[in-house]
Design an enzyme around this catalytic site. Structure first.
Site, PDB file in Angstrom:
ATOM      1  N   LYS A 169       0.861  -1.182   0.000  1.00  0.00           N
ATOM      2  CA  LYS A 169       0.000   0.000   0.000  1.00  0.00           C
ATOM      3  C   LYS A 169       0.897   1.231   0.000  1.00  0.00           C
ATOM      4  CE  LYS A 169      -3.557   2.329   2.693  1.00  0.00           C
ATOM      5  NZ  LYS A 169      -4.511   2.182   3.799  1.00  0.00           N
ATOM      6  N   LYS A 190      -2.247  -1.455  -3.766  1.00  0.00           N
ATOM      7  CA  LYS A 190      -3.114  -0.285  -3.680  1.00  0.00           C
ATOM      8  C   LYS A 190      -2.274   0.984  -3.761  1.00  0.00           C
ATOM      9  CE  LYS A 190      -5.993   1.921  -0.244  1.00  0.00           C
ATOM     10  NZ  LYS A 190      -6.520   1.885   1.095  1.00  0.00           N
TER      11      LYS A 190
HETATM   12  C1  PBG Z   1      -6.828   3.311   5.757  1.00  0.00           C
HETATM   13  C2  PBG Z   1      -7.376   3.291   4.392  1.00  0.00           C
HETATM   14  C3  PBG Z   1      -7.280   4.313   3.429  1.00  0.00           C
HETATM   15  C4  PBG Z   1      -7.916   3.847   2.293  1.00  0.00           C
HETATM   16  C5  PBG Z   1      -8.406   2.580   2.578  1.00  0.00           C
HETATM   17  N1  PBG Z   1      -8.038   2.234   3.877  1.00  0.00           N
HETATM   18  C6  PBG Z   1      -6.739   5.672   3.551  1.00  0.00           C
HETATM   19  C7  PBG Z   1      -5.333   5.897   3.773  1.00  0.00           C
HETATM   20  O1  PBG Z   1      -4.495   4.994   3.767  1.00  0.00           O
HETATM   21  O2  PBG Z   1      -5.012   7.071   3.995  1.00  0.00           O
HETATM   22  C8  PBG Z   1      -8.047   4.609   1.017  1.00  0.00           C
HETATM   23  C9  PBG Z   1      -9.010   4.091   0.026  1.00  0.00           C
HETATM   24  C10 PBG Z   1      -9.343   5.053  -1.050  1.00  0.00           C
HETATM   25  O3  PBG Z   1      -8.703   6.098  -1.226  1.00  0.00           O
HETATM   26  O4  PBG Z   1     -10.302   4.758  -1.764  1.00  0.00           O
HETATM   27  N2  PBG Z   1      -7.630   2.595   6.638  1.00  0.00           N
END
Ligand code: PBG
Length: 329
Positions: free
Chosen positions: A199, A251
């Site tokens: 991520k 992601k």
């Molecule tokens: C954190 C989380 C995020 C997203 C999913 N889970 C935000 C981040 O990491 O700041 C982002 C998903 C999206 O932008 O659609 N729990």
């Protein structure tokens, strides 16, 4: 030799020929719909940076889940948005069986049972007053190992609420192993783990922060990955597989297709990708201006993510795309 004597265009001549030789086809069952449940809402509330996506009330959540299942969507990923008054330093509302996320998991299971896969976000950022994905050390940094202990409890609470699969998204070192062990020890051997393995701390999560009313100041670069790093992503994936992940996820999706492809080559468990809020918002904004053909871009982007190697895609378009795909095939 006269050219051209090899003619690839022959197979592109009619729609039927093109359909016959299509290499990549997205199926509704591969799509997972992220859903936001906001505590205390009587009616769903629009999210301005994610046109078409809402913060759900408990009632509208059940309706959206039902529609998604009817469209053939393969899973639901639930995010809870607590009342601001229920956020604290350690995110304790995330562990509370009556906290909004655990309530929502129970509602979803009551609505859809085993007809789709109910997944829950396993992270503290929605529940902490400071908006970070973990608990803070005295110096203000996110304390990795103290956070793991909280994730372990949170996983068990989500499993107790009925989640089929938990989705740890906080990028703490060791999170998959700790969560797997906690689930097993509590008797939840059958609850699976979708690991947000690679991520990236990029700029594509902006609209999501509005969706969950994030209080974050600063960024997550001390725990999420640096966008330029592919080899490091593979290392993260290897660790999650070794720690017991059932599925690994990359992601965001579209800006990281090379990472998806490399992960697909590397592992023999399912690979997922998350088409995140910024990816969605860019397409919606351009389409609203009449600059692109919205439906074609949605399907083209989902096809590209699949072609790169993701067999599961989380997307805010899941229900609509499932309907479009059904009409198409
Ligand atoms: C954190 C989380 C995020 C997203 C999913 N889970 C935000 C981040 O990491 O700041 C982002 C998903 C999206 O932008 O659609 N729990």
């Amino acid at each position: 030799m006269s050219f051209p004597d090899v003619r690839p265009r022959r197979l592109r001549r009619t729609a039927a020929l093109r359909r016959l030789v299509e290499e990549t086809r997205v199926a509704p069952a591969e799509l997972v719909l992220p859903l936001f449940l906001k505590e205390g809402l009587a009616e769903p509330r629009a999210i301005s940076s994610l046109p078409g996506v809402v913060q759900h009330s408990r009632e509208s959540l059940r309706k959206a889940a039902h529609e998604a299942v009817r469209a053939g969507v393969g899973g639901l990923m639930l995010f809870g948005v607590p009342d601001n008054a229920n956020k604290d330093e350690t995110g304790s509302a995330g562990l509370d069986p009556d906290g909004i996320l655990n309530v929502g998991i129970r509602d979803l299971i009551a609505e859809v049972g085993d007809s789709t896969v109910v997944m829950s976000d396993l992270c503290l950022d929605e529940f902490t007053s400071h908006g970070h994905c973990g608990v803070l050390a005295a110096d203000g940094s996110v304390d990795n190992d103290a956070t793991l202990a909280v994730y372990a409890e949170m996983a068990v609470a989500q499993a107790a609420a009925g989640a089929h699969m938990v989705g740890p998204s906080g990028m703490m070192d060791g999170q998959i192993g700790v969560i797997r062990k906690a689930l097993d020890q509590a008797g939840y051997q059958d609850v699976s783990v979708l690991a947000y393995a690679a991520k990236f701390a990029g700029a594509f999560y902006g609209p999501f922060r509005e969706a969950v009313e994030s209080t974050l100041q600063g960024d997550r670069r001390q725990y999420q990955q640096d966008p330029p790093n592919l080899r490091e992503a593979l290392r993260e994936v290897d660790l999650d597989v070794a720690e017991g992940a059932d599925i690994v996820m990359v992601k965001p999706a579209l800006p990281y297709l090379d990472v998806i492809a490399a992960v697909r080559d590397r592992v023999d468990i399912p690979v997922a990708a998350y088409q995140v809020s910024g990816e969605y918002a860019m397409v919606e904004a351009a389409a609203a201006n009449g600059w692109i053909d919205r439906e074609r871009v949605i399907l083209e982007s989902l096809t590209s993510i699949k072609r790169a190697g993701a067999q599961i895609t989380l997307t805010y378009w899941a229900t609509e795309a499932a309907q479009l795909l059904r009409d198409r095939y």
